[in-house]
Design a protein around this motif. Structure first.
Motif, PDB file in Angstrom:
ATOM      1  N   ARG A 158       0.755  -1.335  -0.011  1.00 37.10           N
ATOM      2  CA  ARG A 158       0.088   0.036  -0.012  1.00 37.10           C
ATOM      3  C   ARG A 158       0.872   1.285   0.013  1.00 37.10           C
ATOM      4  NH1 ARG A 158      -2.129   2.579   4.596  1.00 37.10           N
ATOM      5  NH2 ARG A 158      -1.216   0.917   5.808  1.00 37.10           N
ATOM      6  N   LYS A 159       1.859   1.392   1.018  1.00 35.77           N
ATOM      7  CA  LYS A 159       2.669   2.595   1.022  1.00 35.77           C
ATOM      8  C   LYS A 159       3.569   2.623  -0.381  1.00 35.77           C
ATOM      9  CE  LYS A 159       6.577  -0.133   3.079  1.00 35.77           C
ATOM     10  NZ  LYS A 159       6.100  -1.421   2.978  1.00 35.77           N
ATOM     11  N   ASN A 160       3.686   1.945  -1.194  1.00 36.17           N
ATOM     12  CA  ASN A 160       4.452   2.116  -2.369  1.00 36.17           C
ATOM     13  C   ASN A 160       3.644   2.579  -3.573  1.00 36.17           C
ATOM     14  OD1 ASN A 160       6.872   1.237  -0.914  1.00 36.17           O
ATOM     15  ND2 ASN A 160       6.082  -1.007  -1.417  1.00 36.17           N
ATOM     16  N   GLY A 161       2.272   2.500  -3.409  1.00 38.43           N
ATOM     17  CA  GLY A 161       1.597   3.196  -4.519  1.00 38.43           C
ATOM     18  C   GLY A 161       0.946   1.820  -5.474  1.00 38.43           C
ATOM     19  N   PHE A 162       0.467   2.493  -6.553  1.00 41.26           N
ATOM     20  CA  PHE A 162      -0.069   1.295  -7.488  1.00 41.26           C
ATOM     21  C   PHE A 162       0.516   0.504  -8.109  1.00 41.26           C
ATOM     22  CE2 PHE A 162      -2.363   0.293 -11.514  1.00 41.26           C
ATOM     23  CZ  PHE A 162      -3.298  -0.474 -11.069  1.00 41.26           C
ATOM     24  N   PHE A 163       1.823   0.967  -8.804  1.00 36.10           N
ATOM     25  CA  PHE A 163       2.325  -0.105  -9.644  1.00 36.10           C
ATOM     26  C   PHE A 163       3.266  -0.898  -9.288  1.00 36.10           C
ATOM     27  CE2 PHE A 163       1.569   3.986 -11.994  1.00 36.10           C
ATOM     28  CZ  PHE A 163       0.635   3.498 -13.410  1.00 36.10           C
ATOM     29  N   VAL A 164       3.158  -2.223  -9.828  1.00 39.38           N
ATOM     30  CA  VAL A 164       3.957  -3.330  -9.172  1.00 39.38           C
ATOM     31  C   VAL A 164       5.391  -3.288  -9.301  1.00 39.38           C
ATOM     32  CG1 VAL A 164       3.952  -4.699 -11.196  1.00 39.38           C
ATOM     33  CG2 VAL A 164       3.831  -5.831  -9.043  1.00 39.38           C
ATOM     34  N   GLU A 210       6.830  -1.772  -6.389  1.00 38.64           N
ATOM     35  CA  GLU A 210       6.573  -2.733  -5.271  1.00 38.64           C
ATOM     36  C   GLU A 210       5.146  -2.262  -4.793  1.00 38.64           C
ATOM     37  OE1 GLU A 210       7.912  -5.513  -4.060  1.00 38.64           O
ATOM     38  OE2 GLU A 210       9.428  -5.237  -5.612  1.00 38.64           O
ATOM     39  N   GLY A 211       4.331  -1.777  -5.657  1.00 35.74           N
ATOM     40  CA  GLY A 211       2.873  -1.353  -5.265  1.00 35.74           C
ATOM     41  C   GLY A 211       1.910  -2.456  -5.262  1.00 35.74           C
ATOM     42  N   TYR A 212       0.479  -2.179  -5.005  1.00 37.81           N
ATOM     43  CA  TYR A 212      -0.406  -3.311  -4.981  1.00 37.81           C
ATOM     44  C   TYR A 212      -1.332  -3.710  -5.958  1.00 37.81           C
ATOM     45  CZ  TYR A 212      -3.170   1.257  -4.937  1.00 37.81           C
ATOM     46  OH  TYR A 212      -4.051   2.113  -5.299  1.00 37.81           O
ATOM     47  N   GLU A 213      -0.657  -3.036  -7.293  1.00 40.26           N
ATOM     48  CA  GLU A 213      -1.130  -3.372  -8.405  1.00 40.26           C
ATOM     49  C   GLU A 213      -1.535  -5.017  -8.594  1.00 40.26           C
ATOM     50  OE1 GLU A 213      -0.060  -2.949 -13.321  1.00 40.26           O
ATOM     51  OE2 GLU A 213       1.163  -2.508 -11.853  1.00 40.26           O
ATOM     52  N   TYR A 214      -0.528  -5.966  -8.409  1.00 36.68           N
ATOM     53  CA  TYR A 214      -0.595  -7.223  -8.589  1.00 36.68           C
ATOM     54  C   TYR A 214      -1.632  -7.847  -7.798  1.00 36.68           C
ATOM     55  CZ  TYR A 214       1.137 -12.148  -8.324  1.00 36.68           C
ATOM     56  OH  TYR A 214       1.156 -13.333  -8.121  1.00 36.68           O
ATOM     57  N   VAL A 215      -1.559  -7.705  -6.355  1.00 36.23           N
ATOM     58  CA  VAL A 215      -2.538  -8.238  -5.316  1.00 36.23           C
ATOM     59  C   VAL A 215      -3.975  -7.672  -5.798  1.00 36.23           C
ATOM     60  CG1 VAL A 215      -0.431  -8.729  -3.756  1.00 36.23           C
ATOM     61  CG2 VAL A 215      -1.909  -6.620  -3.525  1.00 36.23           C
ATOM     62  N   LEU A 216      -4.149  -6.479  -5.978  1.00 38.70           N
ATOM     63  CA  LEU A 216      -5.449  -5.966  -6.336  1.00 38.70           C
ATOM     64  C   LEU A 216      -5.746  -6.942  -7.507  1.00 38.70           C
ATOM     65  CD1 LEU A 216      -7.679  -3.918  -5.961  1.00 38.70           C
ATOM     66  CD2 LEU A 216      -6.600  -2.441  -7.851  1.00 38.70           C
ATOM     67  N   VAL A 217      -5.237  -7.192  -8.442  1.00 39.12           N
ATOM     68  CA  VAL A 217      -5.712  -7.806  -9.523  1.00 39.12           C
ATOM     69  C   VAL A 217      -6.155  -9.357  -9.010  1.00 39.12           C
ATOM     70  CG1 VAL A 217      -5.058  -8.913 -11.728  1.00 39.12           C
ATOM     71  CG2 VAL A 217      -4.487  -6.470 -11.351  1.00 39.12           C
TER      72      VAL A 217
END
Length: 171
Positions: free
Chosen positions: A92-98, A101-108
């Protein structure tokens, strides 16, 4: 059998095999259980070894169930819960893009699991053969409800982040 049954099988296979591979990597890859435990501890989860094994069992177990199309809403709930914990604590703290290290992948993965719980496992599943499919809003409610309760329970029981470091007073 129609095209939607094949599409659901493809979705279950891709997400399920991805979760199995992820669990196997936590267990046998890189730092193995000890490295996974250190990583979880670094995220603020206490009892890192226990957390590592919980993760391995949940990821592999949910992946196998999803591939088989067995207890699909519960398999989806386990995947959503794992992704919620990862998203909240690690990404979460890293923003959206994987790539950051963001949450893009886990969200998908979480949304794919929720969609699978809503649509059901399809004709090519044990749930369908055993006539135990739970689909639609009921499937979504089971998957989301169990995931939220499991995530909240895990965090309430094991999440103890290190206290923030206070800056040294300047003379």
């Amino acid at each position: 059998m129609d095209v939607s049954d094949v599409a659901l099988l493809l979705l279950r296979l891709v997400v399920g095999v991805t979760m199995i591979a992820h669990g196997l990597n936590h267990w046998r890859g890189g730092g193995r259980i000890d490295g996974t435990a250190r990583w979880f501890s670094g995220l603020g989860l206490r009892n890192g070894i226990l957390q590592a094994w919980f993760s391995v069992i949940t990821e592999i177990g949910a992946g196998v169930l999803l591939v088989l199309g067995l207890f699909t809403p519960l398999a989806c709930a386990a995947i959503i819960s794992v992704m919620l914990v990862a998203g909240l604590l690690a990404h979460r703290k890293n923003g959206f893009f994987v790539f950051k290290e963001g949450y893009e992948y886990v969200l998908v993965l979480a949304v794919a699991a929720l969609a699978t719980a809503m649509l059901g496992p399809g004709w090519l599943s044990i749930d369908h053969a055993a006539d135990i499919e739970v689909v639609g809003w009921a499937g979504a409610a089971v998957a989301a409800g169990v995931a939220i309760v499991a995530t909240a329970g895990l965090l309430a029981t094991f999440y103890r982040p290190a206290p923030a470091r206070q800056p040294e007073p300047t003379p």
